[in-house]
Design an enzyme around this catalytic site. Structure first.
Site, PDB file in Angstrom:
ATOM      1  N   ARG A  92       5.280   4.441   6.257  1.00  0.00           N
ATOM      2  CA  ARG A  92       4.792   4.439   7.634  1.00  0.00           C
ATOM      3  C   ARG A  92       4.799   3.009   8.198  1.00  0.00           C
ATOM      4  NH1 ARG A  92      -1.165   5.970   5.567  1.00  0.00           N
ATOM      5  NH2 ARG A  92      -1.955   3.882   5.137  1.00  0.00           N
ATOM      6  N   ASP A  93       4.216   2.840   9.379  1.00  0.00           N
ATOM      7  CA  ASP A  93       4.250   1.522  10.020  1.00  0.00           C
ATOM      8  C   ASP A  93       3.197   0.614   9.397  1.00  0.00           C
ATOM      9  OD1 ASP A  93       2.205   3.098  10.920  1.00  0.00           O
ATOM     10  OD2 ASP A  93       2.304   2.399  12.990  1.00  0.00           O
ATOM     11  N   GLU A  94       3.343   0.366   8.097  1.00  0.00           N
ATOM     12  CA  GLU A  94       2.377  -0.461   7.391  1.00  0.00           C
ATOM     13  C   GLU A  94       3.107  -1.246   6.300  1.00  0.00           C
ATOM     14  OE1 GLU A  94      -1.270   1.544   7.151  1.00  0.00           O
ATOM     15  OE2 GLU A  94      -2.333  -0.199   6.387  1.00  0.00           O
ATOM     16  N   GLU A 122      -2.097   8.938  -1.250  1.00  0.00           N
ATOM     17  CA  GLU A 122      -3.135   8.048  -0.744  1.00  0.00           C
ATOM     18  C   GLU A 122      -4.515   8.693  -0.849  1.00  0.00           C
ATOM     19  OE1 GLU A 122      -2.667   7.202   3.439  1.00  0.00           O
ATOM     20  OE2 GLU A 122      -3.924   5.409   3.286  1.00  0.00           O
ATOM     21  N   ASP A 171      -5.640  -2.499  -2.850  1.00  0.00           N
ATOM     22  CA  ASP A 171      -4.765  -1.594  -3.593  1.00  0.00           C
ATOM     23  C   ASP A 171      -4.147  -2.336  -4.775  1.00  0.00           C
ATOM     24  OD1 ASP A 171      -5.004  -1.172  -0.753  1.00  0.00           O
ATOM     25  OD2 ASP A 171      -3.622   0.507  -0.901  1.00  0.00           O
ATOM     26  N   HIS A 195       1.162   6.124  -2.429  1.00  0.00           N
ATOM     27  CA  HIS A 195       0.171   5.054  -2.425  1.00  0.00           C
ATOM     28  C   HIS A 195      -0.304   4.918  -3.869  1.00  0.00           C
ATOM     29  CE1 HIS A 195      -1.144   3.907   1.623  1.00  0.00           C
ATOM     30  NE2 HIS A 195      -2.250   3.404   1.123  1.00  0.00           N
ATOM     31  N   TRP A 209     -11.311  -6.113  -1.903  1.00  0.00           N
ATOM     32  CA  TRP A 209      -9.954  -6.465  -1.465  1.00  0.00           C
ATOM     33  C   TRP A 209      -9.723  -7.948  -1.798  1.00  0.00           C
ATOM     34  CZ3 TRP A 209     -11.622  -1.869  -0.441  1.00  0.00           C
ATOM     35  CH2 TRP A 209     -10.731  -0.869  -0.075  1.00  0.00           C
ATOM     36  N   ASP A 222       0.829  -1.198   0.000  1.00  0.00           N
ATOM     37  CA  ASP A 222       0.000   0.000   0.000  1.00  0.00           C
ATOM     38  C   ASP A 222       0.864   1.249   0.000  1.00  0.00           C
ATOM     39  OD1 ASP A 222       0.933  -0.630   2.556  1.00  0.00           O
ATOM     40  OD2 ASP A 222      -0.735   0.370   3.560  1.00  0.00           O
TER      41      ASP A 222
HETATM   42  C1  BGC Z   1      -3.969   0.982   3.735  1.00  0.00           C
HETATM   43  C2  BGC Z   1      -4.781   0.915   2.487  1.00  0.00           C
HETATM   44  C3  BGC Z   1      -5.665  -0.257   2.617  1.00  0.00           C
HETATM   45  C4  BGC Z   1      -6.594   0.098   3.720  1.00  0.00           C
HETATM   46  C5  BGC Z   1      -7.740  -0.784   3.930  1.00  0.00           C
HETATM   47  C6  BGC Z   1      -4.893   1.243   4.864  1.00  0.00           C
HETATM   48  O1  BGC Z   1      -4.279   1.364   6.053  1.00  0.00           O
HETATM   49  O2  BGC Z   1      -2.958   1.903   3.660  1.00  0.00           O
HETATM   50  O3  BGC Z   1      -4.278   1.316   1.357  1.00  0.00           O
HETATM   51  O4  BGC Z   1      -6.245  -0.725   1.468  1.00  0.00           O
HETATM   52  O5  BGC Z   1      -5.925   0.314   4.919  1.00  0.00           O
HETATM   53  O6  BGC Z   1      -8.813  -0.051   3.778  1.00  0.00           O
END
Ligand code: BGC
Length: 927
Positions: free
Chosen positions: A509-511, A783, A518, A804, A571, A505
């Protein structure tokens, strides 16, 4: 004597003939036909391949129009095969003949993509060579191609001689210092070839005799490690010497045990790092030897003192064990290692391109912010890291923090990184110049802040390096509108930054997770920018591996969020959308075969969760990040009923399953799911549509999805498209769609005759629109439509990434509609090409070039006072339907003359439809 002389003469003659043949084949004079770009499993000379029957692809090079392949011949051997002349040209055939394993014989076929190897079983670890020659429809036969190669991987757990080892030191605990491991070994004979097979729990970097093994980073990449762990194979023939040698490997936590997702989520796959290393050496006398990771290795710690993906790395050059990967190094004070019985059954060869270093950026500005921070601007939001080349005193420290943007006041802004520290620290050894960079982490940034450094900050000391999966660029897009050009550039950078082995995504960041929604939204666009085929094939296998037993698909793949984080519409449909799109874009039937059970399981999940064919249950993200206003008294927020969306995607995934079943010849499934699809659509109409075709949600996304997935009865579609357009007009030509509606928005408008409205949206410069971020100085896709608001303030820091790719999905429309390069679904993978440019009077020129498996497809158009010019290029062994915007065929000239030898099919909606084969064409249409 006489005999010797004539033998000599013969050898000379052979050499001359060979040279002649080589020149002919290189220059392509050989009947104007040559073969080039040989690929095995879609890669150029891959090494470490698993495939039992690898497939071969090649391209025909010919200047002749309408060239088609009519036959091919492949041969495979264990030696690089020699160039030979075709017997037809009357030149003596000279083959080395040695080690020929398989020849296909002359096969009458136009197949030049994914032709499978059908010879005897192939051995573990061995290298093979192959060549191909082809005949075309004019009767020309090419010379044999230059040989290409592939090397097999280690095929079964039993073929691995190496043992899993782990550092025998206290340091490699959860928060400990990452370990380094080494072993000295010697070889006695002349080395002919050497291949290193390596993987790790965690990440690894290996050296042999002081030199880096390969040029890949963040290896072994990220997969669902418990089920699938990739190993890499490296040709290290040049690194291994006859005599004393040493190998050293440093390990980092990586995705394996670094905290991932949200706080506390560490050690997802295990607590300890571990190494598996096998070096297969072949000596020039044919004998072999293997060096493996085992109990004889030693372990210690090195300069990497701390390393995590989100938080960054600390590298203390003082701690470097100088020369630790050379044979002279004395490791007597090092600890030992422990042999572990970690699974080898999960090991798989690497299928996709590894992460490598790419573009570099030098500082464009070095400045102090109003707060007094020392900041460098690299001019591009990039993902990778900053390399420091610096001279200082022992113990000097330099700390680098990363940010994507500056705030309104011009200060360094890191709030949107959330809990990720994204900070690298380097401690200098002192003395001579040091080149320092992190190893097992990466950052997403345009700006860095320098702390703790006492010396002068100079541009030449800092280089930002982009790291991403090493996929070949495939597309080039340009047009007369500079903002659109920048948008395309931003889409490409969004892709580079989020294609580090898995489609993520965001990268900062912390992801940084493989968010499925996505990924599906962007996948078709991705194929235009880069050769993303193997990247998605590999990742889709993880989708299938992490799919739950009930068929539900997790929000992120690899799934690090747990079982309950699954099953959201739009998703989870990644399970069906990506395989289908890859089939269409690359003509790859195998991805459908491999993913079919997963596709079917996902549809079954929706079916099981439905009542009377209506899927109106469970949690869904919905049309994520759609346009909304805080104080919404006028009801302007573009909310779309989540279950309405769910029903649309339920239908779409079912449709794609039917399409796939048709391709794979599963007739029972075709019948069964066709019936189901009918019921899904009826349930949709009963629940969400009035008898006159109005939907319960009036948003753009509601109409876009309903139209794109054919949810409405045919007689009600035009009125629905009108409603969509009215909605867009009521927002003064602005889009309001989120992640799910956006990819299809312009496609739907074009399909229903509102191409001009699609252009209005595309060229819109104010929020919400694609060009608004461009106007605000974006260098990647954001994003949110308003990551930075018109007044310069930010959207909420809890969800505000500036890298994003999802909204970059418009790239697909720019290639497929604006310049009009597409593949016919009857001739997928651009075997049957469509060129149908869509002009607009606000654009005077647009051009794209796209590398397909068959070769380059181009569509360049330009309008001016004297009318339209359209340049088209079609690769050999394909056919094309070209739609020339013109009133009649008499208005068109080709290459300065009236149309000839080009089939005119008729006229259709303002186009003259032509059928052609390969070649370069210049069409002119007078005003
Ligand atoms: C992500 C998105 C992801 C979403 C889910 C977010 O935190 O960055 O791109 O699809 O969560 O809705």
């Amino acid at each position: 004597m006489r005999n010797r002389n004539s033998a000599l003469r013969l050898t000379k003659m052979r050499k001359t003939i060979l040279l002649f043949v080589a020149i002919l084949s290189i220059t392509g004079i050989y009947g104007q036909l040559a073969v080039k770009n040989l690929l095995c499993e879609n890669l150029s000379n891959p090494i470490g391949l698993d495939a039992k029957e690898p497939n071969f692809s090649w391209q025909l090079a010919s200047d002749k129009r309408n060239t088609m392949q009519t036959a091919y011949e492949i041969r495979v051997g264990t030696d690089p095969l020699m160039l030979t002349a075709s017997s037809r040209s009357g030149v003596t055939v000279l083959t080395k003949g040695k080690g020929i394993l398989w020849t296909s014989g002359v096969v009458k076929s136009d197949a030049s993509v994914y032709v499978p190897y059908k010879g005897a079983a192939l051995a573990s670890g061995k290298k093979y060579f192959w060549q191909v020659r082809v005949t075309d429809n004019f009767g020309n036969t090419s010379a044999w191609s230059e040989p290409a190669s592939w090397q097999r991987g280690i095929l079964t757990a039993a073929d691995w001689k190496a043992k899993w080892i782990q550092a025998d030191s206290k340091s490699d605990t959860v928060n400990g210092v990452p370990p380094i491991l080494r072993k000295a070994f010697s070889t006695k004979k002349k080395i002919q070839s050497a291949t290193a097979f390596i993987t790790a729990h965690g990440m690894y970097e290996a050296q042999i005799n002081g030199q880096r093994v390969g040029d890949a980073y963040l290896t072994p990449g990220w997969t669902s490690y418990n089920k699938r762990l990739q190993y890499q194979a490296f040709d290290v023939t040049n690194l291994v010497k006859t005599g004393a040698n040493a190998v050293g490997v440093s390990l980092g936590s990586g995705w394996y045990r670094t905290p991932l997702a949200w706080s506390g989520n560490r050690n997802l796959y295990g607590k300890e790092t571990a190494l598996l290393f096998q070096l297969d050496i072949t000596y020039s006398d044919g004998s072999t030897e293997t060096v493996i990771s085992d109990e004889n290795w030693k372990s210690s710690t090195g300069a990497v003192r701390f390393s995590e993906l989100y938080d960054g790395e600390t590298y203390d050059a003082h701690e470097e064990k100088i020369g630790w990967t050379t044979p002279q190094y004395d490791d007597k004070n090092w600890a030992g290692v422990m042999v572990k019985d970690h699974s080898k059954d999960v090991l798989i060869g690497t299928y996709n391109e590894l992460i490598k270093k790419h573009e570099t950026f030098k500082p464009v500005k070095i400045f102090k912010t109003p707060k007094g921070e020392q900041v460098i601007d690299f001019g591009q939001n990039v993902v990778g890291w900053v390399q420091v080349k610096i001279k200082g005193n022992a113990g000097d420290k330099i700390t680098i923090s990363h940010a994507e943007v500056l705030d309104k006041a011009g200060n360094f802004y890191t709030e949107n990184m959330r809990a990720a520290k994204t900070q690298n620290a380097f401690i200098l050894r002192g003395g001579s110049e040091e080149i320092l960079e992190p190893h097992f982490t990466f950052q997403g940034f345009r700006y860095i802040r320098i702390d703790d450094f006492k010396g002068a900050i100079q541009a030449e000391n800092f280089t930002a390096i982009a790291l991403y999966s090493d996929m070949k660029p495939t597309g080039q897009f340009s047009c007369s509108n500079p903002l659109l050009k920048q948008l395309q550039r931003n889409i490409e950078w969004g892709q580079r930054g989020n294609f580090l082995d898995v489609p993520t995504d965001c990268p900062q960041r912390d992801e940084r997770l493989g968010w499925t929604g996505d990924a599906q939204a962007f996948c078709r666009t991705a194929t235009f920018n880069m050769h993303a085929h193997n990247f998605y094939v590999k990742w889709m296998k993880d989708v299938a591996a992490d799919q739950l037993p009930n068929g539900s698909v997790p929000f992120v793949i690899p799934n690090v969020l747990g079982k309950s984080s699954s099953g959201s519409t739009g998703w989870a449909d990644v399970a069906n959308i990506i395989p289908w799109n890859m089939y269409v874009a690359y003509g790859d039937k195998k991805i459908l075969e491999d993913q079919y059970p997963s596709m079917k399981a996902w549809v079954k999940f929706m079916q099981d969760s439905s009542k009377n064919d209506l899927w109106a249950r469970g949690f869904h993200f919905g049309d994520w990040l759609f346009y909304s206003v805080n104080d919404d008294r006028d009801g302007k927020s573009a909310i779309t009923d989540k279950y309405l969306i769910a029903q649309c995607f339920y239908a779409y995934s079912t449709q794609l399953l039917i399409n796939s079943a048709q391709i794979l010849g599963k007739t029972d499934d075709v019948q069964y799911y066709t019936d189901l699809l009918k019921r899904i659509k009826t349930a949709f109409r009963n629940e969400y549509m009035t008898p006159t075709g109005r939907l319960v949600s009036t948003s753009q996304t509601a109409y876009v999805l309903a139209l794109n997935f054919d949810m409405l009865p045919e007689n009600l579609r035009d009125q629905a498209a009108e409603r969509l357009v009215q909605n867009i007009k009521s927002f003064n030509n602005h889009l309001t769609t989120g992640f799910l509606g956006t990819p299809y928005l312009c496609h739907v408008l074009t399909r229903f005759g509102y191409n001009d409205v699609a252009y209005d949206l595309l060229l819109q410069e104010t929020y919400p629109s694609w060009l608004y971020p461009v106007k605000m100085g974006a260098t990647t896709i954001w994003e949110r439509w308003d990551g930075i608001k018109p007044d310069g303030t930010f959207q909420t820091e809890t969800m505000n990434s500036f890298n994003h790719y999802a909204y970059g999905a418009i790239g697909d429309w720019m290639y497929r509609v604006m310049t009009g390069i597409d593949t016919d679904e009857k001739g997928v993978g651009y075997k049957q090409i469509t060129i149908k440019p869509h002009l607009n009077n606000r654009i005077t020129q647009a051009a794209s070039d796209y590398q397909t498996y068959y070769g380059k497809v181009s569509s360049h158009w330009q309008t001016g006072n004297d009318g339209l010019s359209l340049d088209v290029e079609i690769p050999a062994n394909t056919t094309a339907t070209i739609y020339v915007p013109a009133a009649s065929e008499n208005a068109i000239s080709e290459n300065g003359a009236a149309l000839k030898n080009i089939q005119v099919v008729g006229t259709e909606g303002g186009y003259v439809v032509l059928k052609t084969g390969s070649g370069k064409y210049n069409f002119k249409v007078k005003k």
